[in-house]
Design a protein around this motif. Structure first.
Motif, PDB file in Angstrom:
ATOM      1  N   ALA A 213       0.847  -1.199   0.000  1.00  0.00           N
ATOM      2  CA  ALA A 213       0.000   0.000   0.000  1.00  0.00           C
ATOM      3  C   ALA A 213       0.878   1.244   0.000  1.00  0.00           C
ATOM      4  N   VAL A 214       0.239   2.366  -0.292  1.00  0.00           N
ATOM      5  CA  VAL A 214       0.825   3.682  -0.073  1.00  0.00           C
ATOM      6  C   VAL A 214       0.282   4.201   1.249  1.00  0.00           C
ATOM      7  N   GLY A 215       1.164   4.561   2.143  1.00  0.00           N
ATOM      8  CA  GLY A 215       0.701   5.052   3.423  1.00  0.00           C
ATOM      9  C   GLY A 215       1.717   4.778   4.524  1.00  0.00           C
ATOM     10  N   GLU A 216       1.638   5.468   5.502  1.00  0.00           N
ATOM     11  CA  GLU A 216       0.452   6.125   6.065  1.00  0.00           C
ATOM     12  C   GLU A 216       0.381   7.558   5.538  1.00  0.00           C
ATOM     13  N   THR A 217      -0.738   7.915   4.962  1.00  0.00           N
ATOM     14  CA  THR A 217      -0.911   9.242   4.410  1.00  0.00           C
ATOM     15  C   THR A 217      -2.328   9.729   4.723  1.00  0.00           C
ATOM     16  N   GLY A 218      -2.543  11.017   4.536  1.00  0.00           N
ATOM     17  CA  GLY A 218      -3.882  11.549   4.787  1.00  0.00           C
ATOM     18  C   GLY A 218      -3.835  13.000   5.199  1.00  0.00           C
ATOM     19  N   LEU A 219      -4.841  13.397   5.974  1.00  0.00           N
ATOM     20  CA  LEU A 219      -4.964  14.772   6.456  1.00  0.00           C
ATOM     21  C   LEU A 219      -5.241  14.763   7.944  1.00  0.00           C
TER      22      LEU A 219
ATOM     23  N   HIS B   9     -12.392  14.291   7.749  1.00  0.00           N
ATOM     24  CA  HIS B   9     -13.025  13.252   6.929  1.00  0.00           C
ATOM     25  C   HIS B   9     -13.668  13.836   5.672  1.00  0.00           C
ATOM     26  N   ASP B  10     -14.348  14.938   5.800  1.00  0.00           N
ATOM     27  CA  ASP B  10     -14.998  15.519   4.620  1.00  0.00           C
ATOM     28  C   ASP B  10     -13.963  15.945   3.581  1.00  0.00           C
ATOM     29  N   GLN B  11     -12.865  16.516   4.040  1.00  0.00           N
ATOM     30  CA  GLN B  11     -11.810  16.942   3.112  1.00  0.00           C
ATOM     31  C   GLN B  11     -11.152  15.739   2.433  1.00  0.00           C
ATOM     32  N   VAL B  12     -10.941  14.672   3.184  1.00  0.00           N
ATOM     33  CA  VAL B  12     -10.359  13.473   2.588  1.00  0.00           C
ATOM     34  C   VAL B  12     -11.325  12.836   1.596  1.00  0.00           C
ATOM     35  N   LEU B  13     -12.580  12.733   1.987  1.00  0.00           N
ATOM     36  CA  LEU B  13     -13.581  12.143   1.089  1.00  0.00           C
ATOM     37  C   LEU B  13     -13.674  12.914  -0.221  1.00  0.00           C
ATOM     38  N   LYS B  14     -13.548  14.218  -0.155  1.00  0.00           N
ATOM     39  CA  LYS B  14     -13.561  15.035  -1.383  1.00  0.00           C
ATOM     40  C   LYS B  14     -12.444  14.588  -2.322  1.00  0.00           C
ATOM     41  N   GLN B  15     -11.262  14.373  -1.792  1.00  0.00           N
ATOM     42  CA  GLN B  15     -10.144  13.954  -2.628  1.00  0.00           C
ATOM     43  C   GLN B  15     -10.343  12.526  -3.152  1.00  0.00           C
ATOM     44  N   LEU B  16     -10.916  11.664  -2.329  1.00  0.00           N
ATOM     45  CA  LEU B  16     -11.123  10.278  -2.749  1.00  0.00           C
ATOM     46  C   LEU B  16     -12.166  10.179  -3.854  1.00  0.00           C
ATOM     47  N   ARG B  17     -13.118  11.095  -3.852  1.00  0.00           N
ATOM     48  CA  ARG B  17     -14.112  11.098  -4.937  1.00  0.00           C
ATOM     49  C   ARG B  17     -13.490  11.591  -6.239  1.00  0.00           C
ATOM     50  N   GLN B  18     -12.482  12.450  -6.132  1.00  0.00           N
ATOM     51  CA  GLN B  18     -11.833  12.971  -7.330  1.00  0.00           C
ATOM     52  C   GLN B  18     -10.804  11.991  -7.891  1.00  0.00           C
TER      53      GLN B  18
ATOM     54  N   VAL C 237      -2.303  14.569  -1.936  1.00  0.00           N
ATOM     55  CA  VAL C 237      -2.851  14.319  -3.272  1.00  0.00           C
ATOM     56  C   VAL C 237      -1.851  13.585  -4.165  1.00  0.00           C
ATOM     57  N   PRO C 238      -0.573  13.986  -4.211  1.00  0.00           N
ATOM     58  CA  PRO C 238       0.369  13.220  -5.032  1.00  0.00           C
ATOM     59  C   PRO C 238       0.490  11.754  -4.608  1.00  0.00           C
ATOM     60  N   GLN C 239       0.305  11.467  -3.328  1.00  0.00           N
ATOM     61  CA  GLN C 239       0.360  10.076  -2.884  1.00  0.00           C
ATOM     62  C   GLN C 239      -0.852   9.297  -3.384  1.00  0.00           C
ATOM     63  N   LEU C 240      -2.006   9.935  -3.417  1.00  0.00           N
ATOM     64  CA  LEU C 240      -3.168   9.284  -4.023  1.00  0.00           C
ATOM     65  C   LEU C 240      -2.914   9.014  -5.498  1.00  0.00           C
ATOM     66  N   GLN C 241      -2.297   9.960  -6.167  1.00  0.00           N
ATOM     67  CA  GLN C 241      -2.002   9.792  -7.592  1.00  0.00           C
ATOM     68  C   GLN C 241      -1.017   8.650  -7.820  1.00  0.00           C
ATOM     69  N   LEU C 242      -0.026   8.518  -6.943  1.00  0.00           N
ATOM     70  CA  LEU C 242       0.913   7.401  -7.060  1.00  0.00           C
ATOM     71  C   LEU C 242       0.224   6.066  -6.781  1.00  0.00           C
ATOM     72  N   ALA C 243      -0.667   6.051  -5.807  1.00  0.00           N
ATOM     73  CA  ALA C 243      -1.427   4.827  -5.540  1.00  0.00           C
ATOM     74  C   ALA C 243      -2.236   4.428  -6.771  1.00  0.00           C
ATOM     75  N   ASP C 244      -2.819   5.401  -7.419  1.00  0.00           N
ATOM     76  CA  ASP C 244      -3.575   5.140  -8.642  1.00  0.00           C
ATOM     77  C   ASP C 244      -2.647   4.633  -9.747  1.00  0.00           C
ATOM     78  N   GLN C 245      -1.511   5.288  -9.899  1.00  0.00           N
ATOM     79  CA  GLN C 245      -0.556   4.916 -10.961  1.00  0.00           C
ATOM     80  C   GLN C 245      -0.058   3.488 -10.802  1.00  0.00           C
ATOM     81  N   PHE C 246       0.199   3.077  -9.561  1.00  0.00           N
ATOM     82  CA  PHE C 246       0.777   1.752  -9.307  1.00  0.00           C
ATOM     83  C   PHE C 246      -0.261   0.741  -8.824  1.00  0.00           C
TER      84      PHE C 246
ATOM     85  N   LYS D 251     -10.437   8.265  -7.750  1.00  0.00           N
ATOM     86  CA  LYS D 251     -11.099   7.027  -7.352  1.00  0.00           C
ATOM     87  C   LYS D 251     -10.164   5.846  -7.565  1.00  0.00           C
ATOM     88  N   LEU D 252      -9.603   5.387  -6.475  1.00  0.00           N
ATOM     89  CA  LEU D 252      -8.651   4.287  -6.544  1.00  0.00           C
ATOM     90  C   LEU D 252      -9.383   2.964  -6.750  1.00  0.00           C
TER      91      LEU D 252
END
Length: 255
Positions: A91-97, A135-144, A114-123, A146-147
């Protein structure tokens, strides 16, 4: 089905200095898999070395929002290289807000998250999410972003609505020592009412001690106590609770 601790910092000196004993006690309690998340680039080498020595340890690498990352661009570039060179990373982590810490800078944290989410998506990796008061801020990024393999929300502490939003996106909720406290009424209600498939177990060792162990180091062996508390809250057989949650961990992280 054996128990899996989906979040334990076995590379931290408090545990690594006595790792053989720590792992033996955990195995004696039926814990056979340990996901070890990285938190900052200078510590990645010790984590990877430890996980090579012990096959039951599964490494993840990430940049934690509560740690300083003065060379963030360099760290993100190295993370990309490590994902290329180490397919065994689960996994990629521990990451978040984390907006709970004093003087939290949301934009600064997003610039690393955000770049870590993008790397998770890439790999095609799941993520191990650290989220406090965000949580609301993280969920916003996860909706954008979508891993496909989603990930785990470490030490979930949000509302029922937020829990259901994570579940809709394919994420599982990490349940640890907090559920052992009677005062954690909201969390205990969620654990009793949401489908068992919503959860995985963790300790966050050496942190987040369980009830009865306040002020002491936490250890992966105590994930067995977390499982027992959840089984009691749900009024379900312990073996079923362990079997379902361990299967979720194995499937999501590819263990």
């Amino acid at each position: 089905m054996p128990l899996i601790d989906t979040h334990c910092h076995l590379d931290f000196p408090e545990l690594a200095d006595d790792i053989d004993s720590v792992l033996k006690r955990a195995r004696d309690k039926g814990v056979t898999g340990f996901v070890v998340p990285g938190v900052s680039e200078p510590h990645w080498n010790r984590l990877l070395t430890l996980c090579v020595r012990y096959s039951a340890l599964y490494p993840a690498l990430g940049l934690h929002p509560c740690f300083d990352h003065p060379a963030a661009e360099h760290d993100l570039q190295r993370l990309e290289r490590e994902l290329q060179n180490h397919p065994e990373l689960v996994a990629v982590g521990e990451t978040g807000l984390d907006l709970f810490i004093p003087q939290a800078d949301l934009q600064q944290q997003l610039a690393i998250f955000v770049p870590q989410l993008q790397l998770a998506d890439q790999f095609d990796k799941p993520v191990l999410l650290h989220v406090r008061k965000a949580h609301d801020q993280v969920l916003k990024q996860l909706r954008q972003i979508k891993l496909k393999r989603a990930g785990l929300v470490h030490a979930f502490s949000g509302s029922e609505q937020q829990a259901r939003e994570y579940l809709k996106l394919g994420y599982k909720l990490g349940i640890g020592g907090a559920v052992t406290y009677d005062r954690a009424t909201k969390l205990r209600r969620l654990v009793a009412e949401l489908p068992l498939e919503s959860f995985v177990f963790e300790t966050d060792s050496p942190d987040m001690p369980l009830l009865g162990y306040q002020g002491q180091l936490n250890y992966p062996e105590r994930v067995a106590k977390v499982a027992a508390v959840v089984a009691k809250l749900r009024q379900e057989p312990l073996a079923e609770v362990i079997g379902v949650t361990s299967a979720q961990s194995i499937n999501l992280l590819g263990l």
